[in-house]
Design an enzyme around this catalytic site. Structure first.
Site, PDB file in Angstrom:
ATOM      1  N   SER A 187       0.815  -1.213   0.000  1.00  0.00           N
ATOM      2  CA  SER A 187       0.000   0.000   0.000  1.00  0.00           C
ATOM      3  C   SER A 187       0.844   1.257   0.000  1.00  0.00           C
ATOM      4  O   SER A 187       0.317   2.365  -0.093  1.00  0.00           O
ATOM      5  CB  SER A 187      -0.913   0.008   1.226  1.00  0.00           C
ATOM      6  OG  SER A 187      -0.129   0.046   2.419  1.00  0.00           O
ATOM      7  N   HIS A 305      20.439  12.545  55.237  1.00  0.00           N
ATOM      8  CA  HIS A 305      20.844  13.771  55.932  1.00  0.00           C
ATOM      9  C   HIS A 305      19.809  14.861  55.670  1.00  0.00           C
ATOM     10  O   HIS A 305      19.343  15.026  54.539  1.00  0.00           O
ATOM     11  CB  HIS A 305      22.218  14.221  55.431  1.00  0.00           C
ATOM     12  CG  HIS A 305      22.661  15.552  55.948  1.00  0.00           C
ATOM     13  ND1 HIS A 305      22.801  16.662  55.145  1.00  0.00           N
ATOM     14  CD2 HIS A 305      23.008  15.963  57.199  1.00  0.00           C
ATOM     15  CE1 HIS A 305      23.205  17.692  55.862  1.00  0.00           C
ATOM     16  NE2 HIS A 305      23.351  17.297  57.114  1.00  0.00           N
ATOM     17  N   ASN A 306      19.420  15.586  56.719  1.00  0.00           N
ATOM     18  CA  ASN A 306      18.427  16.662  56.559  1.00  0.00           C
ATOM     19  C   ASN A 306      17.255  16.197  55.691  1.00  0.00           C
ATOM     20  O   ASN A 306      16.909  16.827  54.687  1.00  0.00           O
ATOM     21  CB  ASN A 306      19.078  17.913  55.967  1.00  0.00           C
ATOM     22  CG  ASN A 306      20.013  18.596  56.950  1.00  0.00           C
ATOM     23  OD1 ASN A 306      20.128  18.182  58.105  1.00  0.00           O
ATOM     24  ND2 ASN A 306      20.687  19.635  56.507  1.00  0.00           N
ATOM     25  N   GLU A 335      16.749  11.969  59.392  1.00  0.00           N
ATOM     26  CA  GLU A 335      17.157  13.007  60.330  1.00  0.00           C
ATOM     27  C   GLU A 335      16.014  13.988  60.559  1.00  0.00           C
ATOM     28  O   GLU A 335      15.300  14.360  59.626  1.00  0.00           O
ATOM     29  CB  GLU A 335      18.386  13.754  59.808  1.00  0.00           C
ATOM     30  CG  GLU A 335      18.937  14.749  60.822  1.00  0.00           C
ATOM     31  CD  GLU A 335      20.213  15.419  60.357  1.00  0.00           C
ATOM     32  OE1 GLU A 335      20.900  16.007  61.212  1.00  0.00           O
ATOM     33  OE2 GLU A 335      20.525  15.362  59.151  1.00  0.00           O
ATOM     34  N   ASP A 337      15.575  17.682  62.510  1.00  0.00           N
ATOM     35  CA  ASP A 337      16.125  18.825  63.248  1.00  0.00           C
ATOM     36  C   ASP A 337      14.960  19.619  63.818  1.00  0.00           C
ATOM     37  O   ASP A 337      14.177  20.203  63.065  1.00  0.00           O
ATOM     38  CB  ASP A 337      16.958  19.705  62.323  1.00  0.00           C
ATOM     39  CG  ASP A 337      18.177  18.967  61.790  1.00  0.00           C
ATOM     40  OD1 ASP A 337      18.807  18.260  62.572  1.00  0.00           O
ATOM     41  OD2 ASP A 337      18.468  19.088  60.590  1.00  0.00           O
ATOM     42  N   HIS A 350      16.004  23.601  58.839  1.00  0.00           N
ATOM     43  CA  HIS A 350      17.455  23.720  58.966  1.00  0.00           C
ATOM     44  C   HIS A 350      17.749  25.022  59.695  1.00  0.00           C
ATOM     45  O   HIS A 350      17.634  26.107  59.116  1.00  0.00           O
ATOM     46  CB  HIS A 350      18.117  23.695  57.582  1.00  0.00           C
ATOM     47  CG  HIS A 350      19.579  23.404  57.624  1.00  0.00           C
ATOM     48  ND1 HIS A 350      20.437  23.720  56.602  1.00  0.00           N
ATOM     49  CD2 HIS A 350      20.342  22.803  58.573  1.00  0.00           C
ATOM     50  CE1 HIS A 350      21.658  23.339  56.912  1.00  0.00           C
ATOM     51  NE2 HIS A 350      21.627  22.780  58.099  1.00  0.00           N
ATOM     52  N   GLU A 384      17.963  15.826  66.171  1.00  0.00           N
ATOM     53  CA  GLU A 384      18.820  16.956  66.535  1.00  0.00           C
ATOM     54  C   GLU A 384      17.893  17.940  67.244  1.00  0.00           C
ATOM     55  O   GLU A 384      17.136  18.677  66.604  1.00  0.00           O
ATOM     56  CB  GLU A 384      19.434  17.584  65.290  1.00  0.00           C
ATOM     57  CG  GLU A 384      20.627  16.835  64.744  1.00  0.00           C
ATOM     58  CD  GLU A 384      21.881  17.071  65.566  1.00  0.00           C
ATOM     59  OE1 GLU A 384      21.962  18.123  66.238  1.00  0.00           O
ATOM     60  OE2 GLU A 384      22.770  16.212  65.555  1.00  0.00           O
TER      61      GLU A 384
END
Length: 799
Positions: A187, A305-306, A335, A337, A350, A384
């Site tokens: 085709s 971390h954080n 963590e 804080d 933080h 923390e």
């Protein structure tokens, strides 16, 4: 090319309504809330949006990028807007990787339910696809993109355009011959099945065909014995049995007649090579396969971390989403804080920065909800605490009330243990790591005043690391709360929370001393109620390895900045290794990494440091190493350390590895690549020039990198055929990272994809490496095909 997905698109009422489109409110923040018209495309795999129903539309997201759908009540952002927007009409699209969530609010509850049900259905369909189904869907997506006029057919001009989109540069005459061969209807266009045949001709794997024929007597099939020979000789599966080979044939041979005759066709052989069984990552290492009954200090623990930050360390957003993402990727130490907040409610952010703030109780509720969705093994809350006495009491109340039975609030057997419990013993428990009132078995006679708590990690990060960490920073200090009468000082027993509070309340305190205690409440004096929740993970300052041996216990843990930890490894590497055989260590990134960049965790793992905390919101090489390391053992977040890092008499020094380590030589033949993604999809004429870089991370002497030459203008099926050679002294600690780059002679090479895994989880033989994006998301079907051979070094030892 019909599929279950296509069937559902034409029969499911929710999906039909989604294809018609709906007006919804897109919410980015409290101030950004705009109406957009969302519509599911006819392919069922993408959602587009426009400013209005008939406006110019653009892609919003792909179903394959969606991890899950949450209702409005689970959206942190929508909950903050309950006075403006009804939660019942809202929902959140959560994506894989680090892409921000998409919060939407429909015009009615029913419309919200339509989209939630429909998206859940599509996500389930996509996640349940096997490799072949994903390939079929991928092919269907390309057909939709190539069919520019959307008539269900592709002319040769459209095919030429599609080849450029697919990273293929091909001679026009050869491309036209493949087009004509696939156009069985003559085709002048390709329809569904004809396009599939064109693709198969385009992707014919000559290197796999050659390998297949080298083991096949007639070049048409592999008999059971021929396939067994291949598994034993080339795949190094020496213990492979006829039963296992037969099981693989039943699993990957597409034809029923082949299964009945116990033979494997070329298509079945290729299907096996592209499967999990043919993957470079050993499938035996995917489930939990390690001993989980050893003390916690014998494991590497996936740590963040954080965790609350989803951006940088100075102005980034704090969000419970950080905890959700970390926990769902298997992180076991997060963590928190905590600082004094308004209305008596502690907040998490933080400190001394412009980062936003979230409620401590929301963090605890999020941890309670998501702690064990990915792994049953214990979660550690690394606190923390910078709060006043009163808000510490609020913290303790939230922890006990919200976590309930999940919180470990006493020792497992109620008595003072002699070693840390195992991950198995602590299944589905949440442990608090933090400062604790000092244990004094002999009551002392002292005339000292109550001293305020020394400041913790963040003060040292911001203040001392501004001096480029030339001096050792003070670590989080243990708290010694002493409540006096005229004759003696009463102190708090370590593992007895109920007595802890009783002593404080029952000890006779004179009026002047009560006033002293009251004045100190406004400072960071440790609250007994919070102290009592710290059981096995008491934070103490690190002074020296000798001091730790003489004064500390197995249930105490010290934190180190990355700079201090690296210095200790160089100065006293073997002492650090021995320290980590009996006590936990946590390492955190330098405070100078305000952009939330990461260090290489391998250097710290080499010394046996268990909790190497990463900024998980930041993609890159360092997170690739971390993700690759914890991909093993069921992704449970705990990996058993090698025996020489668990022996308290170990002589191992990460800087100077010596006997009894046997070196190994690794040969990697980088053979070919498949369907590498196009970097800049907006430039149709640009095609990648791929090369493969292999990196090894381990002890310093093992760290190395090599790369292949680049293949010009071919990201679809490049062939390298180059062999790289590495010699490794300590394979138990080595990580391998395969990176595909786009060569650029004018500037730095551009990243295409990567895959990282532990040496000990690598399979030998002919293997496919299925590439991941920077965010760790599958780039299916992109892969590279390699041959792996590991040889024991008979010379053996390195001094």
């Amino acid at each position: 090319m019909a599929s279950l997905l296509q069937d559902r698109l034409t029969t499911d009422q929710d999906l039909l309504l989604m294809q018609e489109g709906m007006l919804m409110r897109k919410v980015r923040s409290k101030s950004w809330k705009k109406l957009r018209y969302f519509r599911l495309q006819n392919d069922g795999m993408t959602v587009w949006h426009a400013r209005q129903a008939r406006g110019s539309a653009k892609p919003s997201f792909s179903i394959s990028d969606v991890e899950t759908i949450r209702n409005g009540h689970d959206s942190e952002l929508l909950r903050s807007l309950t006075e403006e927007l009804p939660l019942e009409q809202g929902f959140t699209v959560v994506f894989h990787g680090r892409r921000s969530n998409l919060d939407l609010v429909a015009n009615s509850v029913e419309e919200a339910q339509i989209w939630m049900r429909g998206l859940h259905l599509l996500v389930d369909l996509v996640t349940s696809m096997d490799h072949q189904e994903r390939l079929d869907q991928w092919l269907s997506d390309w057909f939709q993109r190539g069919d520019k006029n959307q008539d269900g057919k592709m002319s040769f001009q459209e095919v030429q355009r599609l080849l450029h989109l697919m990273n293929v540069e091909m001679d026009q005459e050869y491309a036209f011959s493949l087009f004509q061969a696939a156009d069985t209807s003559q085709s002048g266009t390709l329809e569904g099945e004809e396009f599939v045949q064109f693709y198969k001709a385009l992707t014919k794997r000559a290197e796999v065909q050659e390998l297949f024929e080298s083991f096949s007597a007639d070049g048409q099939k592999l008999t059971l014995l021929e396939f067994l020979d291949f598994l034993r000789e080339e795949q190094k599966e020496r213990d492979c049995t006829s039963e296992l080979a037969l099981e693989l044939i039943d699993r990957y041979e597409p034809s029923d007649s082949g299964k009945l005759r116990h033979v494997l066709s070329m298509d079945g052989f290729l299907s096996y090579l592209c499967s999990k069984d043919g993957d470079i990552f050993n499938p035996d290492c995917l489930p939990i396969y390690q001993d989980m009954t050893q003390p916690l200090n014998h494991y590497f623990i996936c740590s963040s971390h954080n965790t609350y930050l989803v951006g940088d360390q100075l102005c980034g957003q704090s969000s419970v989403e950080g905890y959700i993402r970390a926990l769902k990727r298997g992180c076991r130490c997060v963590e928190v804080d905590v600082w004094d907040g308004p209305s008596g409610e502690p907040v998490v952010y933080h400190g001394h920065t412009l980062t936003s703030r979230i409620l401590f109780k929301d963090v605890v509720a999020t941890v309670a909800q998501y702690a064990f969705q990915t792994s049953d093994y214990p979660v550690i809350l690394s606190l923390e605490t910078h709060c006043s006495w009163e808000q510490q009491q609020t913290m303790a109340r939230h922890l006990t009330e919200i976590l309930g039975e999940q919180l470990l609030s006493t020792t497992l057997d109620g008595v003072l243990p002699t070693q840390l419990p195992s991950p198995e013993e602590l299944r589905r428990k949440i442990l608090v790591k933090g400062k604790k009132l000092t244990l004094e078995e002999d009551l002392e006679y002292e005339e000292e005043e109550v001293e305020p708590e020394l400041e913790g990690e963040h003060e040292s990060e911001l203040a001392l690391e501004s001096q480029f960490e030339t001096e050792p920073e003070p670590e989080p200090q243990e708290q010694n709360l002493q409540i006096k009468d005229k004759k003696k000082v009463v102190t708090c027993p370590l593992f007895c929370p109920s007595i802890c509070c009783q002593i404080v309340t029952q000890a006779p305190i004179s009026k002047p001393e009560s006033l002293l205690l009251s004045r100190q409440k406004s400072k960071n004096i440790l609250c007994p109620a919070l102290s009592s929740l710290v059981i096995y993970l008491k934070s103490v300052s690190f002074r020296s390895f000798t001091h730790s041996k003489e004064h500390y216990h197995f249930y105490e843990i010290s934190s180190f900045s990355e700079t201090k930890a690296k210095r200790l490894i160089k100065e006293a590497g073997n002492e650090f290794v021995q320290h980590n055989t009996w006590q936990l260590s946590r390492v955190y990134p330098s405070g100078l990494r305000t952009d939330s960049s990461n260090y290489n965790p391998q250097e710290l793992w080499n010394a046996g440091c268990q909790m190497v905390a990463m900024n998980m919101q930041t993609a890159g090489l360092e997170m690739d190493i971390c993700d690759g390391h914890f991909r093993q053992n069921g992704g449970c977040g705990y990996v058993l350390k090698p025996d020489f890092l668990r022996d308290n008499q170990s002589s191992f020094h990460p800087e100077r590895p010596i006997s009894p380590f046997k070196a190994q030589t690794l040969l990697i033949q980088v053979i070919s690549g498949q369907q590498l993604p196009k970097l800049n999809k907006t430039k149709e004429g640009s095609i990648v020039d791929p090369l493969v870089k292999v990196q090894i991370f381990g002890v310093r002497l093992d760290t190395a990198r090599q790369e292949t030459n680049y293949v010009e203008n071919n990201g679809f099926n490049p062939y390298w055929g180059q062999t790289l050679c590495f010699r490794v002294l300590v394979p138990e600690l080595a990580m391998l990272r395969f990176v595909v780059m786009d060569y650029d002679w004018k500037s730095r090479n551009d990243f295409i994809g990567q895959y990282t895994l532990p040496w000990t989880c690598m399979q030998q033989g002919y293997r496919h490496i299925h590439l991941l994006s920077k965010d760790g998301i599958s780039l299916c079907p992109a892969s590279i095909f390699v041959y792996i051979c590991i040889r024991e070094d008979l010379e053996g030892e390195e001094s």
